[in-house]
Design a protein around this motif. Sequence first.
Motif, PDB file in Angstrom:
ATOM      1  N   PRO A 143      11.086  -2.617 -26.729  1.00 55.23           N
ATOM      2  CA  PRO A 143      10.489  -1.308 -26.985  1.00 55.23           C
ATOM      3  C   PRO A 143      11.538  -0.262 -27.332  1.00 55.23           C
ATOM      4  N   VAL A 144      11.053   0.912 -27.694  1.00 51.03           N
ATOM      5  CA  VAL A 144      11.914   2.085 -27.867  1.00 51.03           C
ATOM      6  C   VAL A 144      11.903   2.852 -26.557  1.00 51.03           C
ATOM      7  N   ASP A 145      13.069   3.091 -25.996  1.00 53.57           N
ATOM      8  CA  ASP A 145      13.169   3.903 -24.769  1.00 53.57           C
ATOM      9  C   ASP A 145      14.515   4.590 -24.772  1.00 53.57           C
ATOM     10  N   GLN A 146      14.548   5.815 -25.290  1.00 52.54           N
ATOM     11  CA  GLN A 146      15.766   6.615 -25.296  1.00 52.54           C
ATOM     12  C   GLN A 146      15.776   7.520 -24.068  1.00 52.54           C
ATOM     13  N   ASP A 147      16.942   7.700 -23.496  1.00 53.51           N
ATOM     14  CA  ASP A 147      17.109   8.482 -22.265  1.00 53.51           C
ATOM     15  C   ASP A 147      18.170   9.549 -22.510  1.00 53.51           C
ATOM     16  N   LEU A 148      17.766  10.808 -22.427  1.00 55.03           N
ATOM     17  CA  LEU A 148      18.721  11.916 -22.535  1.00 55.03           C
ATOM     18  C   LEU A 148      19.379  12.090 -21.173  1.00 55.03           C
ATOM     19  N   VAL A 149      20.478  11.389 -20.994  1.00 54.68           N
ATOM     20  CA  VAL A 149      21.108  11.278 -19.680  1.00 54.68           C
ATOM     21  C   VAL A 149      21.719  12.592 -19.220  1.00 54.68           C
ATOM     22  N   GLU A 150      22.439  13.266 -20.128  1.00 57.75           N
ATOM     23  CA  GLU A 150      23.195  14.446 -19.714  1.00 57.75           C
ATOM     24  C   GLU A 150      23.478  15.321 -20.919  1.00 57.75           C
ATOM     25  N   VAL A 151      23.572  16.623 -20.669  1.00 58.28           N
ATOM     26  CA  VAL A 151      24.017  17.577 -21.686  1.00 58.28           C
ATOM     27  C   VAL A 151      25.115  18.437 -21.061  1.00 58.28           C
ATOM     28  N   GLU A 152      26.273  18.439 -21.709  1.00 64.58           N
ATOM     29  CA  GLU A 152      27.377  19.288 -21.254  1.00 64.58           C
ATOM     30  C   GLU A 152      27.509  20.461 -22.224  1.00 64.58           C
ATOM     31  N   TRP A 153      27.723  21.629 -21.659  1.00 67.94           N
ATOM     32  CA  TRP A 153      27.786  22.873 -22.434  1.00 67.94           C
ATOM     33  C   TRP A 153      29.231  23.363 -22.483  1.00 67.94           C
TER      34      TRP A 153
ATOM     35  N   SER B 135      33.332  33.206 -33.993  1.00 70.08           N
ATOM     36  CA  SER B 135      31.963  32.784 -34.272  1.00 70.08           C
ATOM     37  C   SER B 135      31.049  32.898 -33.061  1.00 70.08           C
ATOM     38  N   GLY B 136      31.602  32.761 -31.887  1.00 70.25           N
ATOM     39  CA  GLY B 136      30.768  32.820 -30.686  1.00 70.25           C
ATOM     40  C   GLY B 136      29.879  31.605 -30.514  1.00 70.25           C
ATOM     41  N   MET B 137      30.250  30.439 -31.129  1.00 70.24           N
ATOM     42  CA  MET B 137      29.411  29.247 -31.092  1.00 70.24           C
ATOM     43  C   MET B 137      29.425  28.612 -29.706  1.00 70.24           C
ATOM     44  N   ASN B 138      28.254  27.954 -29.404  1.00 71.97           N
ATOM     45  CA  ASN B 138      28.140  27.114 -28.216  1.00 71.97           C
ATOM     46  C   ASN B 138      28.245  25.658 -28.656  1.00 71.97           C
ATOM     47  N   PHE B 139      28.947  24.854 -27.855  1.00 71.62           N
ATOM     48  CA  PHE B 139      29.129  23.443 -28.155  1.00 71.62           C
ATOM     49  C   PHE B 139      28.477  22.629 -27.047  1.00 71.62           C
ATOM     50  N   TYR B 140      27.573  21.717 -27.454  1.00 69.35           N
ATOM     51  CA  TYR B 140      26.872  20.894 -26.477  1.00 69.35           C
ATOM     52  C   TYR B 140      27.148  19.419 -26.766  1.00 69.35           C
ATOM     53  N   THR B 141      27.459  18.654 -25.741  1.00 75.36           N
ATOM     54  CA  THR B 141      27.613  17.203 -25.874  1.00 75.36           C
ATOM     55  C   THR B 141      26.418  16.527 -25.225  1.00 75.36           C
ATOM     56  N   LEU B 142      25.634  15.821 -26.052  1.00 76.54           N
ATOM     57  CA  LEU B 142      24.461  15.102 -25.566  1.00 76.54           C
ATOM     58  C   LEU B 142      24.838  13.645 -25.350  1.00 76.54           C
ATOM     59  N   LYS B 143      24.486  13.090 -24.216  1.00 77.62           N
ATOM     60  CA  LYS B 143      24.690  11.686 -23.926  1.00 77.62           C
ATOM     61  C   LYS B 143      23.319  11.012 -23.893  1.00 77.62           C
ATOM     62  N   VAL B 144      23.114  10.069 -24.823  1.00 77.41           N
ATOM     63  CA  VAL B 144      21.814   9.406 -24.967  1.00 77.41           C
ATOM     64  C   VAL B 144      21.988   7.916 -24.761  1.00 77.41           C
ATOM     65  N   LYS B 145      21.143   7.339 -23.898  1.00 74.48           N
ATOM     66  CA  LYS B 145      21.144   5.897 -23.668  1.00 74.48           C
ATOM     67  C   LYS B 145      19.992   5.239 -24.423  1.00 74.48           C
ATOM     68  N   ASN B 146      20.239   4.019 -24.888  1.00 82.49           N
ATOM     69  CA  ASN B 146      19.202   3.201 -25.512  1.00 82.49           C
ATOM     70  C   ASN B 146      18.740   2.186 -24.473  1.00 82.49           C
TER      71      ASN B 146
ATOM     72  N   GLN C 258      16.545  24.339 -23.079  1.00 88.69           N
ATOM     73  CA  GLN C 258      15.836  23.081 -22.859  1.00 88.69           C
ATOM     74  C   GLN C 258      16.060  22.152 -24.044  1.00 88.69           C
ATOM     75  N   TRP C 259      16.318  20.879 -23.738  1.00 87.31           N
ATOM     76  CA  TRP C 259      16.521  19.842 -24.746  1.00 87.31           C
ATOM     77  C   TRP C 259      15.412  18.796 -24.603  1.00 87.31           C
ATOM     78  N   THR C 260      14.881  18.318 -25.725  1.00 88.13           N
ATOM     79  CA  THR C 260      13.809  17.318 -25.680  1.00 88.13           C
ATOM     80  C   THR C 260      14.018  16.277 -26.769  1.00 88.13           C
ATOM     81  N   LEU C 261      14.070  15.002 -26.377  1.00 83.17           N
ATOM     82  CA  LEU C 261      14.124  13.903 -27.340  1.00 83.17           C
ATOM     83  C   LEU C 261      12.719  13.602 -27.865  1.00 83.17           C
ATOM     84  N   ASP C 262      12.637  13.158 -29.105  1.00 83.99           N
ATOM     85  CA  ASP C 262      11.379  12.745 -29.729  1.00 83.99           C
ATOM     86  C   ASP C 262      10.271  13.766 -29.466  1.00 83.99           C
TER      87      ASP C 262
END
Length: 792
Positions: A575-585, A668-679, A727-731
Motif C-alpha cells: 500500500p501507500v503509507d507516507q508518514d510525516l515524521v518530523e519538521v524542523e524549523w 530575505s527573512g526566509m524560513n527554512f523547514y526540513t521535512l522528514k518523510v517515511k515510506n 501546520q503541515w499536511t501530506l496528501d
Amino acid sequence: MTRFFLPLLCCLLGALSPLIAQPPAANYHANSRFEQMGTALPTPNTYRTASGAPGKEYWQNRVDYDIKAEIDDEKQRLTGSEVVTYFNNSPDELRYLWIQLDQNLFAKNSMANQTRTSSINEKGMPATSMTRSMIDKDYGHKITAVKDPKTGQALRYRINETMMRIDLNAPIRSGQSISFQIDWNFNITDFRFAQGARGGAEFFAKDGNFIYEIAQWFPRACVYDDVNGWQNKQFLGQGEFTLPFGNYKVAITVPNDHIVGASGELQNASQILSSEQLKRLEKARATFDKPVLVVSQDEATKNEANKPNGKKTWVFKADNVRDFAFASSRKFIWDAMNVELNGKKVLAMSFYPKEANPLWGQYSTMLVAHTVKTYSKFTFDYPYPVAQSVHGPVGGMEYPMISFNGARPDADGTYSEGIKNFLIQVVIHEVGHNWFPMIVNSDERQWSWMDEGLNSFMEYLTTKEWDRNLGGDVAEPQNITEYMRTEQSKQVPIMSSSDNIMGFGPNAYTKPATGLNILRETVMGRELFDYAFKEYANRWKFKHPTPADFFRTMEDASGVDLDWFWKGWFYGTEPVDQDLVEVEWFALDTQNPEITKAEQRATANSKRETVARQRDKDFIKESVVEKNPDMKDFYNSYDPYAVTEADKKKYETYLASLTPDERKLVESGMNFYTLKVKNKGGLPMPVIVKMQFEDGTDSVARFPAEIWRLNDQQVSKVITTKKKVVQWTLDPFREIADIDEESNSFPRQPTQPTRFQLFKGGGFQRGGSNPMREAQQAQPPKAGQQGGAKNE
C-alpha cells in the motif's frame, strides 16, 4: 517544531541541496523499485514493438458467422444452426480449431460447479446455492451436428468442459479459410438459479411473460494469436471471454408479438414492424434531443395480455464485431434517438418493461447517447451504427452494440437515490464496454483489469460529465484505501489471471481505475495522460492488445517513465503509507542586532511568565527594592537587550563583507523547514505537502515519486517560505491512496473524532429510505407520467 538559527554557509548549502537522502537501510529497495521492467515484459518482435504499437507483421484471424436461431417461449429453449467461416491469417498451419461452449458452465457436473465452494451454518445457506444444486433441468450446450455445410460430411470433434476441439480433415494453411456447420440447442437458464449467469430468462408471474437476455449462446471460435497460440482456458465464470472479430448475419425467430434488440442493425424492419412503428423509428433517426417511443408502454401492456399465435424472424447484420447477443420479450417498451459524431449518426436505443418505468423512460437512452459522445471524446469515435441498453434480469453485462442493465424501481414506481445512481453508472459502464474490450479487444480470460479497470476509469470520467457529484466511488484514491489496508495474504496483484483473483471487484475494477486516475491527476498530468491513453485506444482498436502493449504505449506517447508505477501498483500489493515524521524549523542568523536582541527579549520575557511570578503580583504587596531606592544600582536599570552603537557598527562591518547575493539572502527573512518523510507502506508515490501559514493562507508543494529513487525508506526535504508555517499536511487532497491519514499531519491532528450516541431503552431504527415515495404519499403525482420519451 523546533526553531534553529543557521549560519550563512549552512543555509546556502541547504538551499542548493534541498534533497537529503538518508543512508540506506538493510531492507533498502529503492534501486529495484525504479529500475526498468526489462525482462518482466515480453521481448518486442515484428508483431508487437517496444513502443507498444502493433508491429509491421502484426496479424489476427477472422471468423464470420451466419446463424439461424429460434426461442421456444413455452419451454424456454433455444435451437440454433450456424455456418462458421474461419480465416487463417496467421503464419501457422492449423490442424484443428477450438470452439467455446459457454453454456456448459451451467451443467451440473461442470468444473465451475464442482470447484465452487459453499457451506452451511446455523444461519442456513444462500438460496441460490442450495436450489442450484437441486434443479432437475439439464443445462448446457447440446451439440447435434458438426459438419461440412456443402457435403454434409461429419467432422470429428471432442468436447472438454466449456471447450470443443474440431479436428479438420485437412490443415488450414496460412491465408486459407474453411467453413463448417454446427447445430445445437440448450435450455435457457432461469436467472434466479443460474449463479454467475450473463444472460437468461426472467419470469413475470403477474402477467405470465418472460424477458429473454441471450448471451454467450452460440458456439464461438477461440482466439489464436501470436501471444498464446490458442486461448482455450476453460470458462469458470470469473474470467470472461476472448474472441476474434468477424462479420455476423443472424436470423432470430421468436413469437410474433416479441420485440427484439440485438447486436447490429435490423435488416427487415419493413417486414416485422407495423407502419406506425416504422414511422416512429424514422422520426427517432432524425431526433437528437430526447428519445422517441417506437413501442409505447400502453402497446407493450396490450402485448402482455394478448399472446397471439405465430412467429416472426428478425434479421440482423453486424460487421467487424467480436460477439453477438440479443434480447426478446413481448413486454418491451422501445425508445430511440440519434447521436451525431463528426457527421456520422448512431442510433441510441433502450428496451425495457413497464416495471422499469418511470426511471428507464427518463434516463436510459439519454445515458446511452451521453456515453457514446463522452467515450468518443476521450478515445475514438464510436464506429457502430447502434448502441443499446436493455433492462432485464442481468445486473450489468456488455456485448457489441448492446448491453444488459439492472436497476428497477419499486412496484409503485418510486425509487431511492441509490437505485437511480446505480442505473446511471451501470448504463454508462456497460455501454462503455463497447470500447473496452469489444473494440480494443483485450484478453478477458486472462486479464480482467484490461477491460473492467480501463472501462471503470472511463465510466468515472463519463459519470462526472453527466453529474459532477457522481461516480467518485470507482476511481477516487481515498475509496481504495480500505481494500489496500487488508492483509497481504488476502490480496493478489492486479496482474493475476482472472479466475485466480481474490476480491474481484476492487482488484479488477476499482484498483486499476484508481491507478489510472492517480496517473492522470498526480503523476503525469491530464494533458500527457489523455494524449497517451487516446493513443493506446487508437493503436489497438479492432486488435488484440496485451498488458505490455498498454504499459509501453502510455510511456512511449507521454515521455514519462512509469515502470516504477506498473511494478508497484499492478504487479505488487504494497500500500501507500507516507508518514510525516518530523519538521524542523530553521531561520537564518542575520546578525542584525535589531532582530536578534528583540527575539532574545521576547524569549526572556516568556520564560519569566511562570505561574509563581503571576501569582506573586498579588501575593507580594511590595518588594524591598521597590520600597527602598537605596537598594538599586546600575543593573536595576541596565537593559541587556538594547541595541548599542557598537552593535550597529559590528553589523555594518558584517554586511560590507557580503556579496550582493549573500546580502539579498540575509535580508530575505526566509524560513527554512526540513521535512522528514517515511515510506511505511512500501509503494512509492509523489510527496504532496500542504503548508498552512500563520496569516491564514496556504500553499501546496509537490515532489515526484522519483524523490524515493535513492532511498525508498525515508527522505528529507528542505522547503523555504517567507511566511511561518503553523501546520503541515501530506496528501491534503487524498490523491495517492494513503492508507493512514493520522500520520500525515505535523503537528499531529486527529482526522475524525470517535462519536458516540446516547442510548435509550428500546433502541433506534436504521434502514434505507425512499424519499420519493414519502413525498408522493404526501402529494400523489399526476396520472399518466411515463418517463422521458416523447409521446406519439
